[in-house]
Design an enzyme around this catalytic site. Structure first.
Site, short mmCIF file in Angstrom:
data_model
loop_
_atom_site.label_atom_id
_atom_site.label_comp_id
_atom_site.label_asym_id
_atom_site.label_seq_id
_atom_site.Cartn_x
_atom_site.Cartn_y
_atom_site.Cartn_z
N GLU A 202 4.49 -23.71 32.25
CA GLU A 202 3.97 -24.91 32.92
C GLU A 202 2.87 -24.51 33.89
O GLU A 202 1.91 -25.25 34.09
CB GLU A 202 5.10 -25.63 33.66
CG GLU A 202 4.68 -26.93 34.31
CD GLU A 202 5.85 -27.74 34.82
OE1 GLU A 202 5.69 -28.44 35.84
OE2 GLU A 202 6.94 -27.70 34.20
N ARG B 107 4.46 -33.65 30.60
CA ARG B 107 3.64 -32.64 31.28
C ARG B 107 2.32 -32.39 30.57
O ARG B 107 1.83 -31.27 30.51
CB ARG B 107 4.42 -31.33 31.44
CG ARG B 107 5.70 -31.47 32.25
CD ARG B 107 5.42 -31.92 33.69
NE ARG B 107 6.65 -32.14 34.42
CZ ARG B 107 7.25 -33.33 34.56
NH1 ARG B 107 6.69 -34.41 34.02
NH2 ARG B 107 8.36 -33.45 35.23
N SER C 186 7.52 -24.96 39.44
CA SER C 186 8.24 -24.76 38.18
C SER C 186 7.39 -23.94 37.22
O SER C 186 6.24 -24.28 36.95
CB SER C 186 8.58 -26.10 37.55
OG SER C 186 9.50 -26.81 38.35
#
Length: 326
Positions: free
Chosen positions: A297, A178, A227
């Site tokens: 995130e 990520r 998310s």
């Protein structure tokens, strides 16, 4: 409301072709539907127009870039400076020989997956499960269902803060979980992918399975940012949140989804502060329960309302959140 600086900017860049809007609502174009305005919202006409703007803008003018607003939490005080939103000039998909696909960074991930499937290019069906644009996928090495952007990307283009255009290889991207190593101040404009030959019907079937999984397991019909927290090494974020007793936890108009507790939802006209406070409260409770620190995130952008806190200072450490906010 911020001071209107659009006239000053136009005077500095008379050949600008893109659109400048003062005090533009960001709540209207982000999935959470919360937060204050952008002092200026700029939609460049194309890559050359974007580079021209960056070369001509005042050096001390803050600049931020956003895609579809699916992974973004805007704070209630809004965003001083310029928010750049890539539009039609970055929305083209080209199918090339040898199983390659080239896409502008404003293209939704799902549209790239569909175009690849129709062209018989396999390897990009996982993008059907990512609710964002290609620009965000490059920035975060977006992934789902066992694959990540790094598994199919072969190159990208980006413009740096001085307006210089860079052609980047996969190695240049420095992808990890990520994360991309490319400076956050660079703006991605295009991506090139390499797939493999595949049967369109089989690829579409794979995409349908991805879509069905999302619909059954994620609150995709709610106002959410996707998310919320990254999976810590060796852990699943949703499991840590659940074990800390946060499933269904509410702060004001924001709530931890009961369907998938790594999703925060705005189901009662939440403010940006409600959403961030809820997220920080979840982080604090997970830390207290398991000793694991969850990292956001979702990107948080802008300033709070005057006098309000941000970040960890928002966490509610006692049980009043359950009693007073439910």
């Amino acid at each position: 409301m911020f001071d209107d600086i659009t006239s000053e900017l136009r005077a500095l860049m008379p050949e600008l072709r893109g659109r400048l809007i003062a005090n533009a609502s960001l709540a209207d174009i982000t999935w959470f539907r919360v937060g204050g305005p952008a002092q200026v919202l700029f939609t460049p006409a194309d890559e050359a127009d974007l580079a021209y703007f960056l070369k001509r803008k005042p050096r001390d003018l803050p600049v931020f870039v956003m895609g579809l607003g699916s992974n973004l939490l805007v704070r209630d005080g809004g965003v001083a400076g310029v928010v750049i939103r890539l539009g039609r000039g970055f929305g083209e998909i080209k199918i090339e020989e040898g199983g390659r696909l080239r896409a502008g960074t404003a293209v939704p991930d799902v549209k790239v997956a569909r175009a690849a499937a129709e062209a018989g290019i396999s390897g990009l069906a996982f993008y059907r499960g990512i609710p964002g644009s290609i620009g965000g996928a490059l920035r975060m090495n977006a992934g789902a269902h066992g694959r990540e952007t790094k598994d199919c990307l072969i190159g990208a283009r980006a413009v740096d803060p001085e307006g210089n255009v860079h052609v980047l290889s996969l190695a240049d991207m420095g992808f990890t979980y990520r994360h991309s190593a490319i400076p956050e101040t660079w703006i991605f404009t295009e991506a090139t992918y390499q797939g493999a030959p595949g049967d369109p019907a089989e690829i579409l079937k794979e995409m349908d399975a991805v879509a069905e999984y999302r619909e059954q397991n994620q609150p995709i019909k709610e106002r959410t940012g996707g998310s919320t927290f990254k999976n810590p090494p060796g852990h699943s974020a949703w499991k840590l949140v659940d074990d800390a007793g946060c499933r269904g936890l509410r702060v004001g108009g924001a709530k931890v989804s009961e369907m998938h507790c790594n999703f925060l939802i705005n189901d009662r006209q939440a403010s940006g502060e409600d959403v961030e406070r809820l997220g920080e409260t979840v982080r604090a409770r997970v830390k207290a329960k398991s000793g694991v620190t969850l990292n956001w995130e979702i990107i948080r952008l802008g300033s709070p309302r005057p006098g309000a806190a941000v970040g960890e200072a928002l966490a509610i450490l006692d049980n009043t959140v359950d009693q007073a906010q439910s």
